[in-house]
Scaffold this motif. Structure first.
Motif, mmCIF file in Angstrom:
data_model
loop_
_atom_site.group_PDB
_atom_site.id
_atom_site.type_symbol
_atom_site.label_atom_id
_atom_site.label_comp_id
_atom_site.label_asym_id
_atom_site.label_seq_id
_atom_site.Cartn_x
_atom_site.Cartn_y
_atom_site.Cartn_z
ATOM 1 N N CYS A 6 0.842 -1.240 0.049
ATOM 2 C CA CYS A 6 -0.012 0.026 -0.148
ATOM 3 C C CYS A 6 0.841 1.202 -0.043
ATOM 4 O O CYS A 6 1.869 1.388 0.882
ATOM 5 C CB CYS A 6 -1.113 -0.029 1.314
ATOM 6 N N LEU A 8 -0.229 4.148 0.985
ATOM 7 C CA LEU A 8 -0.214 5.074 2.114
ATOM 8 C C LEU A 8 0.304 4.797 3.460
ATOM 9 O O LEU A 8 1.073 5.459 3.901
ATOM 10 C CB LEU A 8 -1.741 5.252 2.015
ATOM 11 N N CYS A 9 0.396 3.472 3.640
ATOM 12 C CA CYS A 9 0.889 2.956 4.950
ATOM 13 C C CYS A 9 2.202 2.097 4.521
ATOM 14 O O CYS A 9 2.892 1.888 5.456
ATOM 15 C CB CYS A 9 -0.005 2.061 5.503
ATOM 16 N N GLY A 13 -0.475 -1.451 6.943
ATOM 17 C CA GLY A 13 -1.719 -1.772 7.189
ATOM 18 C C GLY A 13 -2.330 -0.560 8.299
ATOM 19 O O GLY A 13 -3.279 -0.634 8.652
ATOM 20 N N CYS A 26 -5.247 1.734 8.037
ATOM 21 C CA CYS A 26 -5.026 2.450 6.810
ATOM 22 C C CYS A 26 -6.194 2.558 6.189
ATOM 23 O O CYS A 26 -7.054 1.569 5.620
ATOM 24 C CB CYS A 26 -3.675 1.777 5.929
ATOM 25 N N SER A 28 -6.441 3.459 3.333
ATOM 26 C CA SER A 28 -6.495 2.928 1.856
ATOM 27 C C SER A 28 -6.595 1.556 1.443
ATOM 28 O O SER A 28 -7.205 1.169 0.512
ATOM 29 C CB SER A 28 -5.324 3.587 1.111
ATOM 30 N N CYS A 29 -5.889 0.735 2.491
ATOM 31 C CA CYS A 29 -5.891 -0.568 2.222
ATOM 32 C C CYS A 29 -6.681 -1.442 3.217
ATOM 33 O O CYS A 29 -7.008 -2.716 3.110
ATOM 34 C CB CYS A 29 -4.434 -1.248 2.022
HETATM 35 ZN ZN LIG Z 1 -2.243 0.778 3.462
#
Ligand SMILES: [Zn+2]
Length: 121
Positions: A6, A8-9, A13, A26, A28-29
């Protein structure tokens, strides 16, 4: 084949808040650590295309002019006035158009009121 982590993270997660004191799943995921873009069905097929949006009907641009004989005459007097500035003329003509639209014509009181402003003193 490795799964892309991911973005974002970074694959764990979880993301920390601005102060770094706590972590949250997170967004995003959703904690999986995998890139959401890789998920099947990610593409939103229901997404509305911009072309589907129709702009709301707008009033035609450009200067509005009076439609009645009195209004037209009055607007001509306002335009010909040497003592009024462009802004004042535009405002007065807009007032005439507005008055016509609400009253259907120019009332004597209104004509008087506007003419007063076109005359110095
Ligand atoms: Zn993530």
């Amino acid at each position: 084949m490795e799964v892309e982590p991911c973005r974002l993270c970074g694959g764990d997660g979880r993301i920390g808040n601005a102060l770094g004191h706590s972590t949250a799943t997170c967004p995003s995921c959703h904690g999986s650590g995998r890139r959401a873009e890789m998920s099947p069905g990610f593409h939103d097929v229901t997404k509305t295309k911009p072309s589907h949006y129709r702009p709301a009907a707008v009033a035609p641009a450009g200067p509005k002019v009076p439609v009645t004989a009195e209004g037209t005459q009055l607007a001509a007097e306002v335009s010909a006035c040497a003592t009024l500035g462009t802004d004042a003329k535009t405002r007065l003509i807009a007032e005439i158009v507005n008055h016509e639209s609400t009253h259907g014509r120019c009332t004597k009181t209104f004509l008087k009121k506007v003419r007063k402003q076109t005359r110095p003193g």
